[in-house]
Design a protein around this motif. Sequence first.
Motif, short mmCIF file in Angstrom:
data_model
loop_
_atom_site.label_atom_id
_atom_site.label_comp_id
_atom_site.label_asym_id
_atom_site.label_seq_id
_atom_site.Cartn_x
_atom_site.Cartn_y
_atom_site.Cartn_z
N GLU A 1 -78.87 44.17 -36.94
CA GLU A 1 -80.27 43.79 -36.75
C GLU A 1 -80.38 42.53 -35.89
N GLN A 2 -79.50 41.58 -36.11
CA GLN A 2 -79.50 40.36 -35.28
C GLN A 2 -79.17 40.70 -33.83
N GLU A 3 -78.20 41.58 -33.64
CA GLU A 3 -77.84 41.98 -32.28
C GLU A 3 -79.00 42.72 -31.62
N LEU A 4 -79.71 43.54 -32.37
CA LEU A 4 -80.87 44.25 -31.82
C LEU A 4 -81.95 43.26 -31.39
N LYS A 5 -82.22 42.27 -32.22
CA LYS A 5 -83.21 41.24 -31.84
C LYS A 5 -82.78 40.52 -30.56
N LYS A 6 -81.50 40.21 -30.48
CA LYS A 6 -80.97 39.53 -29.30
C LYS A 6 -81.15 40.39 -28.05
N GLN A 7 -80.85 41.67 -28.17
CA GLN A 7 -81.00 42.57 -27.03
C GLN A 7 -82.46 42.71 -26.60
N LYS A 8 -83.36 42.76 -27.56
CA LYS A 8 -84.79 42.87 -27.24
C LYS A 8 -85.29 41.59 -26.57
N PHE B 1 -83.10 44.48 -11.39
CA PHE B 1 -83.91 44.59 -12.61
C PHE B 1 -83.73 45.96 -13.26
N LEU B 2 -83.85 47.04 -12.47
CA LEU B 2 -83.75 48.39 -13.02
C LEU B 2 -82.36 48.67 -13.60
N GLU B 3 -81.32 48.17 -12.92
CA GLU B 3 -79.96 48.37 -13.42
C GLU B 3 -79.77 47.66 -14.77
N ARG B 4 -80.18 46.41 -14.83
CA ARG B 4 -80.03 45.63 -16.07
C ARG B 4 -80.91 46.18 -17.19
N LYS B 5 -82.11 46.62 -16.81
CA LYS B 5 -83.02 47.19 -17.81
C LYS B 5 -82.41 48.46 -18.41
N ALA B 6 -81.81 49.30 -17.58
CA ALA B 6 -81.18 50.53 -18.07
C ALA B 6 -80.06 50.21 -19.05
N ILE B 7 -79.25 49.22 -18.72
CA ILE B 7 -78.14 48.82 -19.60
C ILE B 7 -78.68 48.32 -20.93
N ARG B 8 -79.65 47.41 -20.89
CA ARG B 8 -80.24 46.85 -22.13
C ARG B 8 -80.90 47.94 -22.96
N SER B 9 -81.61 48.84 -22.29
CA SER B 9 -82.30 49.92 -23.02
C SER B 9 -81.30 50.82 -23.74
N ARG B 10 -80.19 51.13 -23.08
CA ARG B 10 -79.15 51.95 -23.73
C ARG B 10 -78.55 51.22 -24.93
N GLN B 11 -78.31 49.92 -24.77
CA GLN B 11 -77.76 49.14 -25.88
C GLN B 11 -78.73 49.09 -27.05
N ILE B 12 -80.00 48.91 -26.76
CA ILE B 12 -81.03 48.88 -27.81
C ILE B 12 -81.10 50.23 -28.52
N GLN B 13 -81.10 51.30 -27.76
CA GLN B 13 -81.17 52.64 -28.35
C GLN B 13 -79.95 52.91 -29.23
N LYS B 14 -78.77 52.52 -28.75
CA LYS B 14 -77.55 52.72 -29.53
C LYS B 14 -77.61 51.94 -30.85
N LEU B 15 -78.04 50.70 -30.79
CA LEU B 15 -78.16 49.88 -32.01
C LEU B 15 -79.18 50.47 -32.98
N GLU B 16 -80.30 50.94 -32.47
CA GLU B 16 -81.31 51.54 -33.34
C GLU B 16 -80.77 52.79 -34.04
N GLU B 17 -80.00 53.62 -33.32
CA GLU B 17 -79.40 54.81 -33.92
C GLU B 17 -78.37 54.42 -34.99
N GLU B 18 -77.55 53.41 -34.68
CA GLU B 18 -76.55 52.95 -35.65
C GLU B 18 -77.22 52.42 -36.91
N LEU B 19 -78.29 51.66 -36.74
CA LEU B 19 -79.02 51.12 -37.89
C LEU B 19 -79.64 52.23 -38.72
N LYS B 20 -80.16 53.24 -38.06
CA LYS B 20 -80.75 54.37 -38.78
C LYS B 20 -79.69 55.04 -39.66
N ASP B 21 -78.51 55.27 -39.09
CA ASP B 21 -77.42 55.90 -39.85
C ASP B 21 -76.94 55.00 -40.99
#
Length: 153
Positions: free
Chosen positions: A42-49, A69-89
Amino acid sequence: MDADFFNALYDRIIHVDPNILREIELHGSRYNDTQVIIEVKEQELKKQKRALDKLHESYEEDMLTKQVFLERKAIRSRQIQKLEEELKDLRKVVVDEGNYPTVDQIYERVGQFRELWSAAVTSEEKNRALKKLVERIVYDREGNRVELTVCYR
């Protein structure tokens, strides 16, 4: 079921197998470990957001090109999505693990069982007492020898 069976069952239930207690303690430890992992994620997710928000600010202030901007945004978005899925599990695991009894709960239930059992007169009353503590009983009979395995609620 005869009196010998009920006596053997009673003895088996009130003397909780140390292996079962160890398994319950390990399970509780895993539950606590999972809770810690959730907090870290959760802390890592807040940091990424926050980083994504800063990225937007940097782009709006013309500190980054659109391509960067688009390249970095894509990377951050993937990291956020991955963390959200991990937290859900992980939260699903915590819910499942939270339903598992603790050692203290087992001992408390054994005490309640003893009270109900001692007050029971009929086999039906003894069965009701069993159902409050025991999820299932597995017994193997070989000749005159009976082995009981008790799975607690």
